[in-house]
Design an enzyme around this catalytic site. Structure first.
Site, mmCIF file in Angstrom:
data_model
loop_
_atom_site.group_PDB
_atom_site.id
_atom_site.type_symbol
_atom_site.label_atom_id
_atom_site.label_comp_id
_atom_site.label_asym_id
_atom_site.label_seq_id
_atom_site.Cartn_x
_atom_site.Cartn_y
_atom_site.Cartn_z
ATOM 1 N N ASP A 115 0.822 -1.224 0.000
ATOM 2 C CA ASP A 115 0.000 0.000 0.000
ATOM 3 C C ASP A 115 0.848 1.263 0.000
ATOM 4 O OD1 ASP A 115 -2.147 -1.687 0.229
ATOM 5 O OD2 ASP A 115 -2.875 -0.878 2.134
ATOM 6 N N ASP A 116 0.249 2.323 -0.561
ATOM 7 C CA ASP A 116 0.660 3.723 -0.397
ATOM 8 C C ASP A 116 1.687 4.232 -1.394
ATOM 9 O OD1 ASP A 116 -1.040 3.554 1.736
ATOM 10 O OD2 ASP A 116 0.494 3.789 3.283
ATOM 11 N N HIS B 272 -6.022 3.221 -4.408
ATOM 12 C CA HIS B 272 -5.940 3.489 -2.968
ATOM 13 C C HIS B 272 -6.306 4.949 -2.689
ATOM 14 C CE1 HIS B 272 -4.904 1.963 0.939
ATOM 15 N NE2 HIS B 272 -3.839 2.717 1.112
ATOM 16 N N HIS C 236 -5.103 9.540 -0.365
ATOM 17 C CA HIS C 236 -4.992 8.709 0.839
ATOM 18 C C HIS C 236 -5.917 9.224 1.943
ATOM 19 C CE1 HIS C 236 -2.978 6.344 4.088
ATOM 20 N NE2 HIS C 236 -2.862 5.485 3.093
ATOM 21 N N HIS D 74 3.825 -2.228 3.125
ATOM 22 C CA HIS D 74 3.722 -0.858 2.612
ATOM 23 C C HIS D 74 5.008 -0.463 1.882
ATOM 24 C CE1 HIS D 74 0.631 -0.968 5.724
ATOM 25 N NE2 HIS D 74 0.060 0.055 5.103
#
Length: 203
Positions: free
Chosen positions: A34-35, A85, A89, A173
């Site tokens: 993620d991210d 995503h 965020h 991540h």
């Protein structure tokens, strides 16, 4: 445990969300990140995954894709999947449904995926219902907590060992917060999972 492996009652709050994909025949897991994408971490992760011949799914923040389109393209070129995503965020609980959907669609124009994961793992029921009409909402069965300042790399690996089960969707991540722990925890986690007979599949 409430963070690392969300309880059944939490899973019920995200109707249509996929937390785990169990199989009766094989010990499979699904690595996700993620991210990202960011230049400080994502290319290194790609090299690690290549060294083990593993494919993963990267849930990308649209604004990072805007800033680093070449890394986005490299993730896809190497055969990994990408997911949405949100653009900035943002948390569904702190955003109106209209604003949240707008942010998701802004990201989708850059990412172009039918997969979606909400930042911080939370959606309002109406947001979940509306998004599920267009996206597979991919949640998680195991959060490694590689982003946390309160644990070290060995504890990240311990989370993987303690909570992984067949069908687990595992979250790492590709972020600056995770970089120092991932430098050892990612390889150690992969090697432990392989040693336990797990294979790695794409969502």
């Amino acid at each position: 445990m409430l963070i690392e492996q969300p309880p059944k009652i939490f899973r019920m709050l995200i109707p249509g969300g996929e937390f785990r994909i169990p199989s009766r025949e094989e010990r499979r897991v699904y690595l996700t990140f993620d991210d990202g994408p960011i230049p400080e971490v994502t290319p290194w992760i790609l090299d690690v995954l290549d060294s083990y011949d593993i494919k993963a799914t990267f849930f990308m923040v649209g604004d990072n894709v805007r800033k680093y389109p070449e890394i986005y393209e490299e993730v896809r070129r190497r055969g990994h999947r990408v997911g949405n995503h949100t653009m900035h965020h943002i948390q569904g609980a702190h955003t109106t449904t209209r604003g949240y959907l707008r942010d998701v669609e802004e990201a989708n124009r850059l990412i172009g995926s039918d997969l979606f994961r909400p930042p911080h793992g939370w959606l309002r029921p109406r947001q979940s219902k509306l998004l599920s009409r267009r996206y597979r909402i991919i949640m998680y069965d195991l959060v490694t907590r590689d982003y946390s300042k309160r644990i070290n790399a060995a504890q990240v690996v311990e989370n993987v060992k303690r909570y992984t089960r067949p069908g687990s969707i595992i979250v790492f991540h590709d972020s600056l917060k995770s970089r120092d722990k991932l430098e050892t925890a990612l390889r150690e986690s992969i090697e432990w999972l392989r040693g336990e007979g797990y294979s790695f599949e794409l969502l």
